[in-house]
Design a protein around this motif. Structure first.
Motif, PDB file in Angstrom:
ATOM      1  N   THR A  91       2.152   5.683   3.215  1.00  8.16           N
ATOM      2  CA  THR A  91       1.459   4.679   2.411  1.00  8.16           C
ATOM      3  C   THR A  91      -0.034   4.699   2.537  1.00  8.16           C
ATOM      4  O   THR A  91      -0.548   3.958   1.592  1.00  8.16           O
TER       5      THR A  91
ATOM      6  N   LYS B 231       0.879  -2.180   1.904  1.00  7.20           N
ATOM      7  CA  LYS B 231       0.374  -3.439   1.078  1.00  7.20           C
ATOM      8  C   LYS B 231       1.372  -4.431   0.407  1.00  7.20           C
ATOM      9  O   LYS B 231       1.456  -5.571   0.275  1.00  7.20           O
ATOM     10  N   MET B 232       2.682  -3.548   0.061  1.00  6.94           N
ATOM     11  CA  MET B 232       3.782  -4.429  -0.525  1.00  6.94           C
ATOM     12  C   MET B 232       5.039  -3.814  -0.119  1.00  6.94           C
ATOM     13  O   MET B 232       5.068  -2.610   0.148  1.00  6.94           O
TER      14      MET B 232
ATOM     15  N   VAL C 248      -0.781  -8.647   3.303  1.00  8.60           N
ATOM     16  CA  VAL C 248       0.286  -8.003   2.989  1.00  8.60           C
ATOM     17  C   VAL C 248       1.438  -8.915   2.257  1.00  8.60           C
ATOM     18  O   VAL C 248       1.523  -9.895   2.913  1.00  8.60           O
ATOM     19  N   ARG C 249       2.028  -8.574   1.276  1.00  7.08           N
ATOM     20  CA  ARG C 249       3.172  -9.502   0.432  1.00  7.08           C
ATOM     21  C   ARG C 249       4.501  -8.670   0.480  1.00  7.08           C
ATOM     22  O   ARG C 249       4.549  -7.266   0.631  1.00  7.08           O
TER      23      ARG C 249
ATOM     24  N   GLY D 230       1.500   1.613  -0.644  1.00  9.90           N
ATOM     25  CA  GLY D 230       0.229   1.531  -0.247  1.00  9.90           C
ATOM     26  C   GLY D 230      -0.742   2.333  -0.976  1.00  9.90           C
ATOM     27  O   GLY D 230      -0.271   2.837  -2.007  1.00  9.90           O
ATOM     28  N   PRO D 231      -2.115   2.229  -0.664  1.00 15.04           N
ATOM     29  CA  PRO D 231      -3.073   3.079  -1.712  1.00 15.04           C
ATOM     30  C   PRO D 231      -2.746   4.647  -1.671  1.00 15.04           C
ATOM     31  O   PRO D 231      -3.178   5.117  -2.814  1.00 15.04           O
TER      32      PRO D 231
END
Length: 363
Positions: free
Chosen positions: A144, A148-149, A235-236, A258-259
């Motif tokens: 990731t 982030k999610m 983070v969600r 992630g990015p």
């Protein structure tokens, strides 16, 4: 090396899974069992014929030559049984099934054991040790580029029948978002590496057990819902639960993004529920999907058939016991602490409250 001796406090359906997996360890044995239900006690004895069936909780707690006590009783018994063990044997290791407690007022009681109990207390969170989920956690950051999610979906079968139908009532289980979903809230904290700050949920009883009457009244246990959790590091995470979806090919689907890309895992449910006419049960899959260069890469994550046949949790119960024994012997860390177990319950309780109130709950 001396045999590691377990005593089991409460030995119903999940207790049987623990016994079968302990039997697969090279140097561990179940030597004593307390189970008040006659049919379950007989089933436990058939799995551990050399174990002594004792008549009371007190007799189990005081049984000689134990290395650890395993608590597998109904959820609402855990807090008081932890205190009972600590009062008599603060030097004995404990493996306690999830959830750690059910009543919000019990948080202080179980938290106090951190200072009072001298030996390790490990909260059983089997999902951490499922080989496909372990593989996802190991590859998480690389795949990731920084999580982030996180999304967890469980589409599964309804609650199974338990002794005295105790799991049909919120007062005994803590509620579905505690009883069933504390596993997933624990995974969220583990993967994200942060604590939650806000919980939002919509959940309820949509299909299962509606109007079912028992000695304790009409079932009020929920069977479906959505939960969104915001974490302190930004983070969600989201959970989607449906307990009338056993027709699905996979029971758990987890995606992390992630990015740099996305990583997913697809985990089948218990093999004993897979219909024979559909052929062999599905094998877990792990899929990595980088953003650049684009192109998903898929891997099968197979599990030892002996471990699959020993329980309903994709081999994880065996690996959990393996690491627990190592920790008690001073050869490894306590993976799931009282604090971890408490956080998983607190998130579930906040989700239950949010769904009832129709508003976010701040932690």
């Amino acid at each position: 090396m001396a045999t590691f001796n377990y005593g089991i406090l409460g030995c119903g359906m999940m207790g049987g899974e623990h016994i079968r997996n302990i039997a697969l360890l090279e140097d561990a044995s179940v030597v004593a069992i307390f189970e008040p239900d006659a049919a379950m006690a007989e089933a436990a004895q058939s799995l551990a014929p050399n174990a002594v069936l004792v008549a009371t909780e007190e007799e189990l707690i005081n049984f000689p030559a134990l290395d650890a006590i395993l608590i597998v009783s109904p959820n609402h018994c855990h807090a008081s049984q932890l205190e009972a063990i600590n009062a008599v044997r603060p030097d004995i290791a404990i493996l306690v099934e999830k959830p750690l407690f059910t009543d919000p007022s019990d948080l202080a009681r179980v938290s106090a054991l951190k200072e009072k109990h001298e030996a390790p207390i490990w909260v059983a969170m089997e999902y951490r040790y499922m080989p496909p989920i372990t593989a996802l956690l190991e590859r998480l950051d690389a795949a990731t580029g920084g999580l982030k999610m996180l999304t967890i979906r469980e589409h599964r079968f309804p609650f199974l029948e338990k002794v005295g139908d105790w799991n049909r009532f919120n007062k005994n289980t803590g509620g579905t978002l505690v009883e069933k979903c504390c596993h997933f809230f624990d995974l969220m904290r583990l993967a994200i590496g942060s604590d939650p700050v806000r919980v939002m949920a919509s959940a309820g009883q949509a299909v299962n057990h509606i109007g079912e009457a028992y000695d304790d009244g009409v079932s009020d246990i929920w069977d479906s819902g959505y939960v969104i959790v915001d974490f302190a590091n930004g983070v969600r995470a989201m959970l989607e639960l449906c307990m009338f979806a056993e027709g699905a090919r996979y029971q758990e689907e987890i995606s992390a993004v992630g990015p740099s890309g996305k990583i997913e895992v697809f985990v089948p449910g218990p093999g004993r529920f897979w219909p024979e006419h559909l052929g062999a049960p599905p094998i877990a899959r792990l899929v990595e999907s980088p953003r650049s260069p684009m192109g998903p890469v898929e891997h099968e994550i197979s599990v030892d058939p002996a471990l699959l046949s020993a329980g309903d949790h994709n081999g994880s119960t065996f690996y959990q016991h393996q690491r627990f024994v190592e920790a008690v012997r001073g050869e490894g860390p306590i993976d799931v602490t009282l604090e971890d177990g408490a956080w998983a319950v607190r998130i579930g309780q906040a989700a239950q409250q949010s769904a009832i109130l129709g508003e976010a709950v701040v932690l």
